[in-house]
Design a protein around this motif. Structure first.
Motif, mmCIF file in Angstrom:
data_model
loop_
_atom_site.group_PDB
_atom_site.id
_atom_site.type_symbol
_atom_site.label_atom_id
_atom_site.label_comp_id
_atom_site.label_asym_id
_atom_site.label_seq_id
_atom_site.Cartn_x
_atom_site.Cartn_y
_atom_site.Cartn_z
ATOM 1 N N LEU A 65 58.676 -65.533 -25.414
ATOM 2 C CA LEU A 65 58.420 -64.717 -24.230
ATOM 3 C C LEU A 65 59.496 -63.649 -24.028
ATOM 4 N N LEU A 66 60.744 -64.006 -24.291
ATOM 5 C CA LEU A 66 61.809 -63.014 -24.189
ATOM 6 C C LEU A 66 61.591 -61.883 -25.194
ATOM 7 N N HIS A 67 61.022 -62.239 -26.339
ATOM 8 C CA HIS A 67 60.716 -61.230 -27.360
ATOM 9 C C HIS A 67 59.573 -60.325 -26.891
ATOM 10 N N THR A 68 58.500 -60.900 -26.319
ATOM 11 C CA THR A 68 57.369 -60.067 -25.890
ATOM 12 C C THR A 68 57.731 -59.207 -24.681
ATOM 13 N N LEU A 69 58.723 -59.640 -23.901
ATOM 14 C CA LEU A 69 59.177 -58.809 -22.782
ATOM 15 C C LEU A 69 59.862 -57.528 -23.260
ATOM 16 N N ALA A 70 60.261 -57.520 -24.525
ATOM 17 C CA ALA A 70 60.871 -56.316 -25.107
ATOM 18 C C ALA A 70 59.822 -55.338 -25.632
ATOM 19 N N PHE A 71 58.548 -55.740 -25.590
ATOM 20 C CA PHE A 71 57.478 -54.847 -26.061
ATOM 21 C C PHE A 71 57.339 -53.660 -25.105
ATOM 22 N N SER A 72 56.825 -52.565 -25.630
ATOM 23 C CA SER A 72 56.568 -51.398 -24.777
ATOM 24 C C SER A 72 55.147 -51.402 -24.213
ATOM 25 N N ASP A 73 54.279 -52.250 -24.749
ATOM 26 C CA ASP A 73 52.886 -52.297 -24.303
ATOM 27 C C ASP A 73 52.798 -52.990 -22.936
ATOM 28 N N THR A 74 52.261 -52.283 -21.967
ATOM 29 C CA THR A 74 52.199 -52.794 -20.589
ATOM 30 C C THR A 74 51.366 -54.065 -20.493
ATOM 31 N N VAL B 162 48.263 -60.152 -26.602
ATOM 32 C CA VAL B 162 47.662 -60.378 -25.292
ATOM 33 C C VAL B 162 46.767 -61.605 -25.321
ATOM 34 N N MET B 163 45.984 -61.755 -26.390
ATOM 35 C CA MET B 163 45.069 -62.898 -26.471
ATOM 36 C C MET B 163 45.820 -64.213 -26.600
ATOM 37 N N VAL B 164 46.872 -64.227 -27.411
ATOM 38 C CA VAL B 164 47.682 -65.449 -27.556
ATOM 39 C C VAL B 164 48.286 -65.820 -26.210
ATOM 40 N N LEU B 165 48.843 -64.854 -25.523
ATOM 41 C CA LEU B 165 49.455 -65.122 -24.221
ATOM 42 C C LEU B 165 48.420 -65.583 -23.191
ATOM 43 N N THR B 166 47.210 -65.050 -23.282
ATOM 44 C CA THR B 166 46.152 -65.470 -22.357
ATOM 45 C C THR B 166 45.785 -66.932 -22.583
ATOM 46 N N VAL B 167 45.695 -67.342 -23.842
ATOM 47 C CA VAL B 167 45.410 -68.754 -24.151
ATOM 48 C C VAL B 167 46.520 -69.638 -23.600
ATOM 49 N N LEU B 168 47.765 -69.216 -23.767
ATOM 50 C CA LEU B 168 48.894 -70.000 -23.252
ATOM 51 C C LEU B 168 48.843 -70.081 -21.720
ATOM 52 N N CYS B 169 48.417 -68.995 -21.073
ATOM 53 C CA CYS B 169 48.233 -69.041 -19.615
ATOM 54 C C CYS B 169 47.139 -70.027 -19.226
ATOM 55 N N ASN B 170 46.063 -70.066 -20.009
ATOM 56 C CA ASN B 170 44.998 -71.036 -19.734
ATOM 57 C C ASN B 170 45.547 -72.452 -19.701
ATOM 58 N N VAL C 267 50.786 -56.386 -22.814
ATOM 59 C CA VAL C 267 51.515 -57.528 -23.391
ATOM 60 C C VAL C 267 52.572 -58.016 -22.407
ATOM 61 N N VAL C 268 53.337 -57.084 -21.864
ATOM 62 C CA VAL C 268 54.391 -57.472 -20.918
ATOM 63 C C VAL C 268 53.785 -58.109 -19.676
ATOM 64 N N GLY C 269 52.692 -57.524 -19.176
ATOM 65 C CA GLY C 269 52.038 -58.076 -17.992
ATOM 66 C C GLY C 269 51.583 -59.508 -18.195
ATOM 67 N N GLN C 270 51.024 -59.789 -19.356
ATOM 68 C CA GLN C 270 50.570 -61.155 -19.626
ATOM 69 C C GLN C 270 51.759 -62.095 -19.800
ATOM 70 N N SER C 271 52.856 -61.582 -20.341
ATOM 71 C CA SER C 271 54.080 -62.392 -20.453
ATOM 72 C C SER C 271 54.600 -62.761 -19.070
ATOM 73 N N LEU C 272 54.528 -61.803 -18.143
ATOM 74 C CA LEU C 272 54.975 -62.073 -16.764
ATOM 75 C C LEU C 272 54.103 -63.130 -16.102
ATOM 76 N N GLU C 273 52.792 -63.079 -16.364
ATOM 77 C CA GLU C 273 51.887 -64.088 -15.801
ATOM 78 C C GLU C 273 52.261 -65.484 -16.294
ATOM 79 N N ARG D 138 41.236 -60.787 -17.963
ATOM 80 C CA ARG D 138 41.858 -61.192 -16.720
ATOM 81 C C ARG D 138 42.783 -60.081 -16.243
ATOM 82 N N GLN D 139 42.803 -59.846 -14.958
ATOM 83 C CA GLN D 139 43.724 -58.881 -14.389
ATOM 84 C C GLN D 139 44.350 -59.497 -13.143
ATOM 85 N N GLY D 140 45.575 -59.079 -12.828
ATOM 86 C CA GLY D 140 46.263 -59.643 -11.670
ATOM 87 C C GLY D 140 46.560 -61.115 -11.884
ATOM 88 N N ARG D 141 46.392 -61.893 -10.818
ATOM 89 C CA ARG D 141 46.666 -63.327 -10.929
ATOM 90 C C ARG D 141 45.680 -63.978 -11.881
#
Length: 487
Positions: free
Chosen positions: A422-431, A393-401, A433-439, A5-8
């Motif tokens: 989520l506050l913890h994953t927002l501290a990651f440097s991987d774009t 990223v996969m865990v966060l994607t399932v949670l978004c589902n 992971v952070v992007g999926q956290s924002l979603e 998934r990308q974007g929305r």
């Protein structure tokens, strides 16, 4: 490749996971599934000290072939072939053999003789040649392929097994071999073998078939004829849980099924044959098995089973045949989490396989999302976040589902350990992971407005500020900042 998934985030299912032949063979080697098999069952006296196989020169190869063909004693002829076969373990001898005029014609003549021991030793010589990494050696064996196919209908299970492994080795090495085998009738010959009562033959058959299915031309030239045969139904029978299930055979045929599914030639046909139901039951069986044993070999079967299920769930035909219902929601989710915990402890590299299945189960199915919530599996899912960026990223994607199913689902996600995670994953440097956290935060803010206040109280804005200068993230960061400040 997997489509991510990308974007929305939308409730789309991840596309088929397809690896090219090279990576597939590498993956199989890493899981103790080699791209070529070598059967060596030397008698103890042959295998003893002082019997290291020597490299043979042209004169010695000629001598052994002449003795095998013209010797007066059967023992002498058989011994000459044994010596030749042992010499053929060396690439240098293999090259000498194929360069020697008439050598393959002589070997094929011995293969077709009416003396069983000579036939067997000639077949073993071919088997050694088939193990070569050089396609020229495989193509030199072309005169023997029709006879190897013929012998698949023989009575000796050991001889059939040897022929199958030899064919499998030749298939993987040369397109010329595959091009010759198809009109010679390899698919009907393999379909006949699958009814063998011998486990060793079935495992060898699965190996040979898997090599055929990995060919680059398989989707156009091979898989349609396989799907038109009885092989798919028999393969699914080999994967039926129960006392007759043999792990070695099941592993080979699960990979075969994976290659067929990845080709997307006719997955609705497999679904119609009950593939989802069979694989779902096998998944339950595997989950039960890992609770009873420490056997590290279980992941060899779990990996292709998870891939098959994940890719079948991308088919539109799943809905038309009630495929989701075939998977028995809560039992499948519970079984999948048992396997995820097993992978977490024993084989972390397989966690993405299980999580992609979980993603494809929850992407379009509110009932699977409900199962995840009712079984209290959100916290165990969050515990996987530290494993790797890919897993995160996969865990966060399932949670978004789950979250995108609406307010009722977000309400059950909240409160709990989700926001601290989520506050913890927002501290990651991987774009990514952070992007999926924002979603996920966007969906929570949309459907669970009280989450905004708690987010602000826990220094959420400062966490967002870390990423406001990153080009790929700044638009989403800004949108979330505005939502939080206006909330």
């Amino acid at each position: 490749m997997w489509s991510r998934r990308q974007g929305r985030l939308r409730p789309t299912v991840c596309g088929p996971r397809v690896l090219g032949c090279g990576p597939l063979r590498k993956a199989r080697r890493e899981q103790q599934l080699v791209s070529k098999r070598l059967l060596r069952d030397d008698a103890p006296e042959e295998a003893g000290e002082g019997c290291v196989a020597a490299i043979l020169g042209e004169t010695e190869v000629q001598q052994f072939l002449r003795q095998a063909q013209q010797g007066t004693e059967e023992k002498e002829r058989e011994g000459a072939l044994v010596s030749l076969r042992r010499g053929l373990q060396h690439p240098e001898t293999q090259q000498t053999f194929i360069r020697l005029e008439g050598s393959m014609r002589t070997l094929v003549g011995l293969l077709t003789s009416n003396q069983a021991l000579l036939q067997l030793e000639a077949a073993r010589c071919l088997h050694e040649l088939s193990h070569s990494e050089q396609s020229t050696v495989a193509e030199a064996c072309l005169p023997a392929t029709s006879y190897l196919l013929t012998y698949l209908s023989g009575h000796s299970s050991d001889f059939i097994e040897l022929c199958l492994y030899t064919l499998g080795n030749l298939i993987v090495e040369s397109e010329a071999v595959r091009r010759q085998l198809l009109p010679q009738g390899i698919v009907p010959a393999l379909a006949a073998c699958i009814q063998s009562p011998h486990v060793a033959v079935l495992e060898a058959l699965g190996y040979a078939l898997s090599q055929l299915l990995q060919a680059e031309e398989a989707p156009e030239k091979i898989i349609p004829s396989i799907l038109a045969s009885t092989l798919p139904q028999h393969m699914l029978q080999m994967l039926q849980p129960g006392p007759k299930l043999n792990p070695g055979v099941a592993v080979e045929f699960a990979w075969c099924l994976h290659y067929i599914i990845c080709s997307q030639v006719s997955n609705p046909l497999l679904i119609g044959h009950g593939a989802l139901s069979t694989l779902g039951l096998l998944l339950l069986d595997l989950a039960g098995a890992v609770q009873k044993t420490e056997d590290a070999g279980l992941e060899l079967l779990a990996c292709p089973v998870l891939r098959c299920l994940s890719n079948l769930l991308t088919e539109a035909a799943v809905e038309t045949v009630g495929g989701q219902m075939q998977l028995r929601d809560e039992r499948v989710v519970a079984a999948l989490f048992i396997l995820l915990q097993f992978f977490f402890q024993k084989q972390p590299s397989l966690l993405p396989e299980g999580l992609w299945l979980l993603n494809n189960l929850t992407a379009n199915s509110p009932s699977f999302c409900t199962s995840l919530l009712s079984l209290d599996l959100i916290e165990p899912l969050l515990q996987l976040l530290p494993v790797s960026n890919v897993v995160s990223v996969m865990v966060l994607t399932v949670l978004c589902n789950i979250a995108e199913k609406g307010p009722a689902y977000c309400q059950r996600l909240w409160p709990g350990p989700l926001l601290p995670a989520l506050l913890h994953t927002l501290a990651f440097s991987d774009t990514e992971v952070v992007g999926q956290s924002l979603e996920l935060l966007h969906l929570l803010f949309l459907y669970q407005p009280e989450a905004v206040q708690v987010f602000l109280q826990q220094s959420g804005l400062q966490a967002l500020e870390r990423h406001q200068e990153e080009a790929q993230l700044q638009d989403r960061v800004y949108a979330l900042q505005q939502t939080a400040l206006q909330g």
